[in-house]
Motif scaffolding. Structure first.
Motif, short mmCIF file in Angstrom:
data_model
loop_
_atom_site.label_atom_id
_atom_site.label_comp_id
_atom_site.label_asym_id
_atom_site.label_seq_id
_atom_site.Cartn_x
_atom_site.Cartn_y
_atom_site.Cartn_z
N UNK A 115 0.84 -1.27 0.07
CA UNK A 115 -0.02 0.08 0.14
C UNK A 115 0.87 1.09 -0.18
N UNK A 116 1.96 1.09 0.68
CA UNK A 116 2.85 2.27 0.81
C UNK A 116 3.52 2.54 -0.66
N UNK A 117 3.97 1.69 -1.33
CA UNK A 117 4.50 1.91 -2.69
C UNK A 117 3.48 2.45 -3.50
N UNK A 118 2.16 1.84 -3.31
CA UNK A 118 1.22 2.22 -4.11
C UNK A 118 0.75 3.84 -4.06
N UNK A 119 1.08 4.09 -2.71
CA UNK A 119 0.70 5.40 -2.39
C UNK A 119 1.88 6.28 -2.94
N UNK A 143 3.12 10.06 2.30
CA UNK A 143 2.99 8.69 2.67
C UNK A 143 3.23 8.31 4.10
N UNK A 144 4.43 8.90 4.71
CA UNK A 144 4.46 8.94 6.01
C UNK A 144 3.47 9.33 7.01
N UNK A 145 3.07 10.50 6.42
CA UNK A 145 1.88 11.06 7.31
C UNK A 145 0.50 10.13 7.53
N UNK A 146 0.41 9.82 6.33
CA UNK A 146 -0.73 8.79 6.22
C UNK A 146 -0.51 7.62 7.05
N UNK A 147 0.63 6.77 7.15
CA UNK A 147 0.80 5.81 7.92
C UNK A 147 0.80 6.00 9.22
N UNK A 148 1.54 7.30 9.75
CA UNK A 148 1.48 7.78 11.21
C UNK A 148 0.16 8.25 11.71
N UNK A 149 -0.41 9.00 11.22
CA UNK A 149 -1.97 9.49 11.37
C UNK A 149 -2.66 8.11 11.72
N UNK A 192 -5.67 6.33 -0.90
CA UNK A 192 -5.26 6.00 -2.28
C UNK A 192 -6.72 6.00 -3.14
N UNK A 193 -7.69 5.62 -2.52
CA UNK A 193 -8.97 5.81 -3.28
C UNK A 193 -9.21 6.97 -3.53
N UNK A 194 -9.29 7.95 -2.49
CA UNK A 194 -9.60 9.27 -3.01
C UNK A 194 -8.58 10.13 -4.09
N UNK A 195 -7.53 9.41 -4.28
CA UNK A 195 -6.83 10.04 -5.39
C UNK A 195 -6.95 9.63 -6.59
N UNK A 196 -7.80 8.47 -6.55
CA UNK A 196 -7.96 7.40 -7.77
C UNK A 196 -9.42 7.79 -8.40
N UNK A 197 -10.32 7.94 -7.55
CA UNK A 197 -11.62 7.97 -8.02
C UNK A 197 -11.92 9.10 -8.84
N UNK A 202 6.90 15.57 -1.62
CA UNK A 202 5.70 15.44 -1.58
C UNK A 202 5.29 13.89 -1.09
N UNK A 203 5.66 13.09 -2.08
CA UNK A 203 5.05 11.65 -1.92
C UNK A 203 5.74 11.03 -0.68
N UNK A 204 7.01 10.96 -0.35
CA UNK A 204 7.41 10.41 0.82
C UNK A 204 6.97 11.10 2.18
N UNK A 205 6.62 12.42 2.13
CA UNK A 205 6.11 12.97 3.42
C UNK A 205 4.53 12.72 3.64
#
Length: 323
Positions: free
Chosen positions: A17-21, A55-61, A286-291, A50-53
């Motif tokens: 999931x992180x790689x996909x993000x 993804x880290x923010x998503x996982x940590x939150x 990811x869903x929110x970014x793809x839809x 952008x992408x690393x920060x």
């Protein structure tokens, strides 16, 4: 499956999931370039700024909110509560409004501490109400929490309307990772330390959830343990709100799903809950970014829909199991 194999599987899924993000988004950064490492200068800048920060923010939150929900459920001995349903999130938003009005130049870390203090007051008020009412119904406890959250939220909305801060309040109450960049998410690393503390105190939280008399009889300092738990919940809620806004249902559905899969052992459950929360929020982001690509749906919206569906499935599944 053994606990170790389940944990390994969860870790692998979270990594995917992180790689996909990292690969998904409006910018040109796909799987082939990401996996091969053949990235242009612009793509590397996009990745690290952008992408690393994000993804880290998503996982940590996600991890922090899920563990905060687990702690609330342990302390209240109820499976249907989390910070956003007992007034903690609304209290933290009230604290953010207060510090914005009284001391707008306060650094972000200071605002987070104020929001955490207000969140702690809200959590303490909820626990005090439970102790006074001595509720036994599993559905009445979250109902009281929702009423309390509604009252505090209404007060916050009145203040926001009175001082023309409705837009700011709306941003606080709707989680969104679209503005996360390097230098604007680092406070969320505090959530990782709070998860570690939750693992350390998990056994005490489990005992505290059995009630004051049982906990004291087993030699536990009940008041101190509850206070530590509420501080952890308040800090997680505040740091998430300050960084990305409120995200509903994470702390409600993830602990329930983990409980169904691996049981209720507090110390063993916390890592699963953290991984599950990180994975669920990452999936919703990811869903929110793809839809609606290249546009985004805030993660608070997608998590609200997905979380509500999971919660209803859990609720009706338990009713069916009990006849």
């Amino acid at each position: 499956m053994s606990h170790r194999s389940i944990l390994t599987t969860a870790g692998v899924l979270l990594f995917l999931l992180a790689i996909t993000s990292l690969a998904v988004g409006a910018g040109d950064l796909g799987f082939p370039a990401l996996l091969s490492g053949e990235l242009s200068v612009d793509q590397l800048q996009l990745l690290f700024v952008s992408r690393f920060p994000r993804t880290f923010a998503v996982l940590l939150a996600g991890a922090g909110l899920a563990v905060a929900g687990l702690i609330m459920q342990m302390l209240s001995s109820n499976r249907f509560v989390e910070p956003s349903t007992v007034g903690v999130t609304e209290s933290a938003s009230l604290g953010m409004l207060a510090i914005t009005l009284l001391a707008p130049a306060t650094p972000v870390f200071g605002k987070m501490l104020v929001a955490a203090g207000f969140g702690l007051l809200g959590a303490g008020l909820f626990m005090a109400i439970l102790a006074r009412l001595k509720l036994h119904s599993g559905l009445l406890v979250p109902l009281v929490g929702l009423i309390l959250a509604g009252i505090i939220g209404a007060g916050a909305q009145f203040i926001a309307y009175r001082f023309d801060l409705m837009q700011s309040l709306g941003a606080l109450m709707l989680g969104d990772f679209s503005m996360v960049l390097a230098g604007r998410y680092e406070l969320l690393w505090i959530a990782l330390g709070l998860v570690a503390l939750a693992i350390l105190f998990a056994d005490r939280f489990t005992l505290a959830g059995m009630g004051r008399d049982v906990a004291v009889g087993l030699g536990l300092s009940y008041g101190q343990t509850v206070f530590i738990g509420l501080v952890l919940v308040s800090l997680v809620s505040a740091v998430t709100m300050v960084s990305v806004g409120a995200i509903p249902f994470v702390g409600l559905v993830v602990p329930n799903l983990v409980s169904m899969a691996v049981g209720d052992n507090g110390r063993k459950t916390v890592p699963y809950v953290a991984l599950g929360g990180a994975g669920l929020v990452c999936l919703c982001d990811i869903i929110g970014r793809v839809v609606r690509a290249p546009y985004e749906i805030p993660v608070g919206t997608t998590m609200g829909v997905v979380g509500a569906v999971i919660f209803l499935a859990l609720l009706f599944g338990r009713r069916t199991a009990h006849g």
